[in-house]
Design a protein around this motif. Structure first.
Motif, PDB file in Angstrom:
ATOM      1  N   ASN A   6      -8.264  -3.956   2.974  1.00 25.20           N
ATOM      2  CA  ASN A   6      -8.078  -5.095   2.075  1.00 25.20           C
ATOM      3  C   ASN A   6      -6.963  -4.791   1.075  1.00 25.20           C
ATOM      4  O   ASN A   6      -7.084  -3.908   0.245  1.00 25.20           O
ATOM      5  N   LEU A   7      -5.857  -5.511   1.182  1.00 24.28           N
ATOM      6  CA  LEU A   7      -4.726  -5.280   0.276  1.00 24.28           C
ATOM      7  C   LEU A   7      -4.686  -6.331  -0.832  1.00 24.28           C
ATOM      8  O   LEU A   7      -3.679  -6.494  -1.502  1.00 24.28           O
ATOM      9  N   GLY A   8      -5.757  -7.099  -0.989  1.00 27.75           N
ATOM     10  CA  GLY A   8      -5.766  -8.143  -2.002  1.00 27.75           C
ATOM     11  C   GLY A   8      -5.316  -9.474  -1.430  1.00 27.75           C
ATOM     12  O   GLY A   8      -5.077  -9.605  -0.224  1.00 27.75           O
ATOM     13  N   THR A   9      -5.202 -10.451  -2.315  1.00 27.90           N
ATOM     14  CA  THR A   9      -4.855 -11.799  -1.873  1.00 27.90           C
ATOM     15  C   THR A   9      -3.561 -12.232  -2.533  1.00 27.90           C
ATOM     16  O   THR A   9      -3.350 -11.988  -3.720  1.00 27.90           O
ATOM     17  N   SER A  10      -2.695 -12.844  -1.737  1.00 23.48           N
ATOM     18  CA  SER A  10      -1.444 -13.337  -2.295  1.00 23.48           C
ATOM     19  C   SER A  10      -1.715 -14.607  -3.086  1.00 23.48           C
ATOM     20  O   SER A  10      -2.459 -15.489  -2.636  1.00 23.48           O
ATOM     21  N   LEU A  11      -1.163 -14.682  -4.302  1.00 24.89           N
ATOM     22  CA  LEU A  11      -1.395 -15.863  -5.125  1.00 24.89           C
ATOM     23  C   LEU A  11      -0.579 -17.045  -4.617  1.00 24.89           C
ATOM     24  O   LEU A  11      -0.949 -18.185  -4.827  1.00 24.89           O
ATOM     25  N   THR A  12       0.557 -16.767  -3.969  1.00 27.35           N
ATOM     26  CA  THR A  12       1.411 -17.874  -3.527  1.00 27.35           C
ATOM     27  C   THR A  12       0.970 -18.454  -2.192  1.00 27.35           C
ATOM     28  O   THR A  12       0.954 -19.664  -2.025  1.00 27.35           O
ATOM     29  N   THR A  13       0.627 -17.592  -1.225  1.00 29.90           N
ATOM     30  CA  THR A  13       0.227 -18.140   0.069  1.00 29.90           C
ATOM     31  C   THR A  13      -1.274 -18.390   0.130  1.00 29.90           C
ATOM     32  O   THR A  13      -1.738 -19.113   1.012  1.00 29.90           O
ATOM     33  N   GLY A  14      -2.035 -17.766  -0.769  1.00 27.89           N
ATOM     34  CA  GLY A  14      -3.472 -17.932  -0.750  1.00 27.89           C
ATOM     35  C   GLY A  14      -4.139 -17.175   0.381  1.00 27.89           C
ATOM     36  O   GLY A  14      -5.348 -17.276   0.590  1.00 27.89           O
ATOM     37  N   GLN A  15      -3.383 -16.429   1.128  1.00 29.37           N
ATOM     38  CA  GLN A  15      -3.921 -15.676   2.273  1.00 29.37           C
ATOM     39  C   GLN A  15      -4.142 -14.220   1.870  1.00 29.37           C
ATOM     40  O   GLN A  15      -3.491 -13.722   0.946  1.00 29.37           O
ATOM     41  N   PRO A  16      -5.020 -13.504   2.575  1.00 30.20           N
ATOM     42  CA  PRO A  16      -5.107 -12.067   2.348  1.00 30.20           C
ATOM     43  C   PRO A  16      -3.767 -11.413   2.696  1.00 30.20           C
ATOM     44  O   PRO A  16      -3.134 -11.791   3.688  1.00 30.20           O
ATOM     45  N   GLY A  76       1.468  -4.325  -1.194  1.00 34.29           N
ATOM     46  CA  GLY A  76       1.222  -4.205   0.247  1.00 34.29           C
ATOM     47  C   GLY A  76       2.506  -3.873   1.000  1.00 34.29           C
ATOM     48  O   GLY A  76       2.518  -3.044   1.912  1.00 34.29           O
ATOM     49  N   PHE A  77       3.606  -4.500   0.575  1.00 39.78           N
ATOM     50  CA  PHE A  77       4.903  -4.276   1.215  1.00 39.78           C
ATOM     51  C   PHE A  77       5.341  -2.826   1.058  1.00 39.78           C
ATOM     52  O   PHE A  77       5.708  -2.159   2.027  1.00 39.78           O
ATOM     53  N   VAL A  78       5.272  -2.338  -0.198  1.00 35.77           N
ATOM     54  CA  VAL A  78       5.697  -0.962  -0.458  1.00 35.77           C
ATOM     55  C   VAL A  78       4.853   0.016   0.367  1.00 35.77           C
ATOM     56  O   VAL A  78       5.372   0.935   0.999  1.00 35.77           O
ATOM     57  N   LEU A  79       3.552  -0.243   0.393  1.00 38.21           N
ATOM     58  CA  LEU A  79       2.651   0.629   1.136  1.00 38.21           C
ATOM     59  C   LEU A  79       2.987   0.609   2.631  1.00 38.21           C
ATOM     60  O   LEU A  79       3.074   1.656   3.282  1.00 38.21           O
ATOM     61  N   THR A  80       3.217  -0.583   3.167  1.00 40.28           N
ATOM     62  CA  THR A  80       3.547  -0.716   4.590  1.00 40.28           C
ATOM     63  C   THR A  80       4.821   0.043   4.919  1.00 40.28           C
ATOM     64  O   THR A  80       4.900   0.780   5.907  1.00 40.28           O
ATOM     65  N   MET A  81       5.854  -0.167   4.084  1.00 46.85           N
ATOM     66  CA  MET A  81       7.129   0.503   4.312  1.00 46.85           C
ATOM     67  C   MET A  81       6.959   2.012   4.294  1.00 46.85           C
ATOM     68  O   MET A  81       7.508   2.721   5.133  1.00 46.85           O
ATOM     69  N   ALA A  82       6.188   2.489   3.310  1.00 44.30           N
ATOM     70  CA  ALA A  82       6.012   3.928   3.171  1.00 44.30           C
ATOM     71  C   ALA A  82       5.298   4.501   4.391  1.00 44.30           C
ATOM     72  O   ALA A  82       5.695   5.532   4.934  1.00 44.30           O
ATOM     73  N   VAL A  83       4.277   3.793   4.857  1.00 44.56           N
ATOM     74  CA  VAL A  83       3.537   4.278   6.018  1.00 44.56           C
ATOM     75  C   VAL A  83       4.441   4.246   7.253  1.00 44.56           C
ATOM     76  O   VAL A  83       4.464   5.187   8.057  1.00 44.56           O
ATOM     77  N   LEU A  84       5.229   3.177   7.385  1.00 44.08           N
ATOM     78  CA  LEU A  84       6.187   3.095   8.498  1.00 44.08           C
ATOM     79  C   LEU A  84       7.142   4.276   8.464  1.00 44.08           C
ATOM     80  O   LEU A  84       7.436   4.897   9.483  1.00 44.08           O
ATOM     81  N   TYR A  85       7.629   4.571   7.264  1.00 43.86           N
ATOM     82  CA  TYR A  85       8.605   5.636   7.097  1.00 43.86           C
ATOM     83  C   TYR A  85       8.009   6.989   7.476  1.00 43.86           C
ATOM     84  O   TYR A  85       8.634   7.798   8.171  1.00 43.86           O
ATOM     85  N   ILE A  86       6.757   7.211   7.043  1.00 40.84           N
ATOM     86  CA  ILE A  86       6.099   8.480   7.364  1.00 40.84           C
ATOM     87  C   ILE A  86       5.862   8.579   8.874  1.00 40.84           C
ATOM     88  O   ILE A  86       6.109   9.611   9.501  1.00 40.84           O
ATOM     89  N   THR A  87       5.416   7.478   9.475  1.00 37.16           N
ATOM     90  CA  THR A  87       5.191   7.463  10.928  1.00 37.16           C
ATOM     91  C   THR A  87       6.486   7.773  11.660  1.00 37.16           C
ATOM     92  O   THR A  87       6.517   8.525  12.635  1.00 37.16           O
ATOM     93  N   LEU A  88       7.566   7.178  11.164  1.00 33.97           N
ATOM     94  CA  LEU A  88       8.872   7.375  11.781  1.00 33.97           C
ATOM     95  C   LEU A  88       9.273   8.843  11.744  1.00 33.97           C
ATOM     96  O   LEU A  88       9.692   9.411  12.758  1.00 33.97           O
TER      97      LEU A  88
END
Lengths: 337, 322
Positions: A76-86, A306-318
């Motif tokens: 759970n990365l929280g909910t976006s206030l603009t899209t209203g989606q998780p 969520g974006f920063v976390l995703t990028m960081a995980v992608l980078y580590i995986t890479l």
């Protein structure tokens, strides 16, 4: 090989923990009060305090961090206030768009830069060497957003041979059913050639502008690495043994020269992850870069986090993948593990 | 040395173009190696020993250029052959081994594969037979447990083992000429002797001619039939080993011998050779490139000179031999 994998995975764990701490602190340090923003301008202090309690922002930082980690563990990365989606759902639907663009750009760049670099080194001082020099100089001096805008202007506005730079697929085409999330692959899976060509036409300009940017370091490293390997003692041995030029250049020289190229490939990939933000903005590409930019502009912090976390995980995986690739190519690495 | 020699190099001159000007690295070098003969090419660093070998093999650096000469080998002039045909001969008819065996092998290819590459290339074995043939070669160069070692990478082997692998690569196709460029440099003394014995033995077995490049006169005398001394791109003396040690006729050879440690000499007895090699970029080099270091120099030493016979199989390039 399994040992190498496990030891590299173990070294990746501290990096992931660090990233989690940093993303947590980052959002707490950003200016603005999410509770006040969420409550709206007309809210009473009491209402703001209620929302703050609801969001858990009234607790101490360590407590908030525990809640954050618990949420992360359940995806759970929280909910976006603009899209209203998780945020998790948002990122998962947008990630394939960014990944398709980045991977295609990387593939294009490698497919041009590596042969160019090899040829430039083998025929040092020839026209192809000069071409390589021109391409690398041009590539580094053209920032991605500039080539992106230039391409859109020339190929869409002036020549009108490219579709409008507005997203992954022309509005009149239906996207293929979701399998991998990559339109090129999904459309081929259902044999929808119309969607395939449509998606490719949309991809061409953004992918090309990212590829041009990453060509330069790849071609330069390939050329330099090939040159130093070709001057090596074992190449002299191979030539003295009368081995065919093809064997000398590919089996002997290139396989040795490819190691630093792999390292640069990883660096270029991480540049491209960053460059995504710019290119997606220029081409209205519905990827995670554009998502993060929009969220940042509206002080919507959960998606940014969520974006920063995703990028960081992608980078580590890479980096992990690159380490493993190194081990496959160079037998000396396997022992060091 | 009766019939046609294995290799006959005549009038070989090589230039290197560098940023600082043209370097005349070799000038009118003559070298003859008889079938089955072992010849040492001796001289200090920079005297052109390796360049002579590289030029003969056709693997000179791109900056180097052969300006004159011929190298007759099995009825063909190696210097005139097109690269494609020369590559057919290299590794099959004439082979070379190098110093620093660890870096002279491909670091990321199994040594067995590297031997197999040469065998497959020259038709010494089919792709299917090659791995087994490579193991046989490793056995011939006396590597213990060759089945296991064939799968090793160079970094997993000692320097001596790597040099054996180099020898296996060079001799895989049973060449008639082997050029060994300081094959024992960088190996410890006991390994040196083992490697030299191995080369000598394999050469005798197959009647292979060997050119042995070294700066170690004692090693040359021990293993070679004849010694050829080079100085600054010239051949200055050529004689059977014993004869050269008994009576060197060129002042440079005499100085080299005086600088070589023997069994009885004390360290104080060794003498260094005065001066340095002349700068080969100069355009006013004297005919005898040693004359500027020579204490016996006379005004005539600047005029042209050639190798002259001073005894049975003994040649010297000096106007006033000792």
């Amino acid at each position: 090989m399994l040992n190498l994998l496990l030891s590299r995975l173990a070294t990746a764990i501290p990096s992931v923990l660090g990233v989690i701490v940093v993303t947590f602190l980052l959002t707490r340090l950003l200016p603005g009060d999410p509770a006040a923003y969420f409550a709206g301008l007309a809210a009473t202090p009491q209402a703001v305090a209620e929302i703050r309690a609801k969001l858990g922002l009234d607790k101490s930082l360590p407590e908030q961090f525990l809640v954050y980690v618990q949420d992360l563990l359940s995806g759970n990365l929280g909910t976006s206030l603009t899209t209203g989606q998780p945020v998790t759902a948002d990122i998962l639907t947008r990630l394939p768009a960014s990944a398709e663009l980045t991977l295609l750009a990387l593939f294009l760049a490698a497919a041009i830069a590596i042969p160019l670099g090899v040829l430039a080194a083998v025929k040092q001082g020839s026209w192809i060497d000069h071409l390589c020099r021109i391409v690398t100089t041009a590539g580094v001096s053209l920032p991605v957003f500039f080539t992106g805008l230039l391409f859109a202007y020339v190929f869409y506005y002036l020549l009108q041979i490219a579709p409008a730079p507005t997203g992954r697929l022309d509005a009149f085409l239906t996207p293929p059913p979701h399998r991998t999330g990559f339109y090129l692959i999904d459309s081929l899976l259902v044999r929808n050639t119309e969607a395939f060509w449509g998606a490719l036409a949309q991809l061409a300009l953004p992918a090309a502008s990212m590829a041009i940017f990453s060509l330069a370091p790849l071609a330069r490293m390939t050329r330099g690495s090939m040159l130093s390997v070709l001057g090596g003692d074992f190449i002299r041995t191979a030539r003295a043994s009368g081995l065919a030029p093809r064997t000398v250049i590919f089996t002997y020289a290139f396989r040795n020269a490819v190691l630093p190229v792999i390292t640069v490939l990883g660096m270029v990939f991480s540049f491209l992850l960053g460059a995504n933000v710019l290119v997606e903005t220029v081409f209205a590409w519905p990827g995670i870069g554009l998502y993060a930019v929009n969220a940042l502009l509206t002080s919507d912090y959960a998606p940014v986090q969520g974006f920063v976390l995703t990028m960081a995980v992608l980078y580590i995986t890479l980096n992990l993948a690159i380490d493993l690739l190194y081990g496959l190519v160079d037998p000396r690495v396997r022992l060091d593990a | 040395m009766t019939a046609a020699p294995a290799l006959k190099v005549e009038n070989l001159s090589v230039e290197f173009r560098t940023r600082a000007g043209v370097v005349r690295v070799l000038e009118a070098v003559d070298l003859e190696v008889g079938k089955g003969e072992t010849v040492a090419l001796v001289g200090e660093s920079g005297s052109g020993k390796s360049v002579t070998a590289f030029a003969t093999m056709g693997i000179l650096d791109p900056a180097g250029r052969v300006t004159s000469g011929s190298a007759m080998f099995g009825g063909a002039d190696l210097l005139a052959l097109p690269e494609r045909e020369l590559a057919e001969l290299r590794g099959r008819e004439l082979s070379m081994i190098f110093q620093n065996p660890r870096t002279a092998l491909n670091p990321i290819r199994r040594v067995g594969q590297q031997i197999a590459d040469v065998l497959v290339r020259h038709g010494g074995a089919t792709r299917a037979q090659a791995p087994q043939a490579a193991i046989e070669m490793l056995r011939r160069v006396r590597i213990p447990d060759p089945e296991r070692r064939a799968r090793a990478y160079p970094f997993e082997l000692s320097g001596g083992m790597c040099q054996r692998v180099m020898i296996a690569i060079a001799l895989a196709c049973r060449p008639s000429l082997l050029i060994a460029d300081e094959p024992t440099t960088g190996l410890d003394v006991t390994t040196q002797a083992v490697i030299m014995d191995l080369i000598g033995e394999l050469a005798r077995e197959s009647g292979m001619a060997t050119v042995f490049i070294t700066h170690d006169l004692a090693l040359a005398a021990e293993y070679c039939d004849r010694i050829v001394v080079m100085h600054a791109g010239h051949i200055v003396e050529s004689a059977p080993s014993a004869q050269l040690f008994a009576g060197a006729r060129h002042p440079y050879t005499a100085r080299l011998l005086a600088a070589t440690p023997g069994e009885t000499d004390s360290l104080q007895g060794l003498q260094s050779i005065p001066g340095n090699l002349p700068d080969l970029r100069r355009t006013d080099l004297p005919a005898c490139r040693y004359s500027e270091r020579c204490e016996r120099r006379k005004p005539e030493c600047v005029s042209p000179l050639a190798l002259a016979k001073v005894g049975e199989r003994h040649l010297v390039a000096c106007r006033f031999p000792l």
